[in-house]
Design a protein around this motif. Structure first.
Motif, PDB file in Angstrom:
ATOM      1  N   ARG A   2       0.797  -1.327  -0.077  1.00 32.66           N
ATOM      2  CA  ARG A   2       0.184  -0.058   0.078  1.00 32.66           C
ATOM      3  C   ARG A   2       0.939   1.299   0.000  1.00 32.66           C
ATOM      4  O   ARG A   2       0.466   2.247  -0.746  1.00 32.66           O
ATOM      5  N   ALA A   3       1.858   1.370   1.036  1.00 35.68           N
ATOM      6  CA  ALA A   3       2.823   2.388   0.868  1.00 35.68           C
ATOM      7  C   ALA A   3       3.596   2.510  -0.567  1.00 35.68           C
ATOM      8  O   ALA A   3       3.699   3.415  -0.981  1.00 35.68           O
ATOM      9  N   MET A   4       4.070   1.534  -1.140  1.00 37.89           N
ATOM     10  CA  MET A   4       4.622   1.578  -2.410  1.00 37.89           C
ATOM     11  C   MET A   4       3.570   2.219  -3.467  1.00 37.89           C
ATOM     12  O   MET A   4       4.043   2.863  -4.288  1.00 37.89           O
ATOM     13  N   ASN A   5       2.260   1.588  -3.403  1.00 39.25           N
ATOM     14  CA  ASN A   5       1.373   1.977  -4.710  1.00 39.25           C
ATOM     15  C   ASN A   5       1.110   3.370  -4.142  1.00 39.25           C
ATOM     16  O   ASN A   5       0.827   4.247  -5.243  1.00 39.25           O
ATOM     17  N   ASN A   6       0.943   4.181  -3.222  1.00 39.16           N
ATOM     18  CA  ASN A   6       0.658   5.319  -2.666  1.00 39.16           C
ATOM     19  C   ASN A   6       1.759   6.262  -3.203  1.00 39.16           C
ATOM     20  O   ASN A   6       1.675   7.238  -3.683  1.00 39.16           O
ATOM     21  N   GLN A   7       3.159   5.687  -2.996  1.00 44.38           N
ATOM     22  CA  GLN A   7       4.276   6.567  -3.681  1.00 44.38           C
ATOM     23  C   GLN A   7       4.380   6.599  -5.024  1.00 44.38           C
ATOM     24  O   GLN A   7       4.760   7.749  -5.636  1.00 44.38           O
ATOM     25  N   GLN A   8       3.965   5.704  -5.728  1.00 44.31           N
ATOM     26  CA  GLN A   8       4.133   5.551  -7.232  1.00 44.31           C
ATOM     27  C   GLN A   8       3.025   6.581  -7.611  1.00 44.31           C
ATOM     28  O   GLN A   8       2.932   7.237  -8.808  1.00 44.31           O
ATOM     29  N   GLN A   9       1.808   6.874  -6.943  1.00 42.76           N
ATOM     30  CA  GLN A   9       0.791   7.548  -7.628  1.00 42.76           C
ATOM     31  C   GLN A   9       0.950   9.214  -7.300  1.00 42.76           C
ATOM     32  O   GLN A   9       0.422   9.885  -7.967  1.00 42.76           O
TER      33      GLN A   9
END
Length: 75
Positions: free
Chosen positions: A67-74
């Motif tokens: 979830r943290a990595m997906n938020n960072q990518q967005q």
């Protein structure tokens, strides 16, 4: 308008459309090759990485990191 000006405009428009189409297919091929060589991280890869670092990964921690990595990518 003279016939010469019309031909110049037609050739310019055709050339522009051909350039856009060619650019699209070249960019698409480049991205496909890039994603094949560098796949995005999935849960299994993250679990393996954590185990190599000596951590015992729980599903909760895996989900939190994804979830943290997906938020960072967005961003």
């Amino acid at each position: 308008m003279s016939l010469g000006i019309v031909w110049v405009i037609v050739i310019a428009v055709v050339t522009l459309l051909a350039g856009v189409a060619l650019g699209f297919f070249i960019a698409r091929k480049y991205m496909m090759n890039y994603l094949k060589k560098n796949p995005p991280i999935n849960e299994q890869m993250l679990r393996t990485l954590m185990m190599q670092m000596g951590q015992k990964p729980s599903q909760k921690k895996i989900n939190q990191m994804m979830r943290a990595m997906n938020n960072q990518q967005q961003k």
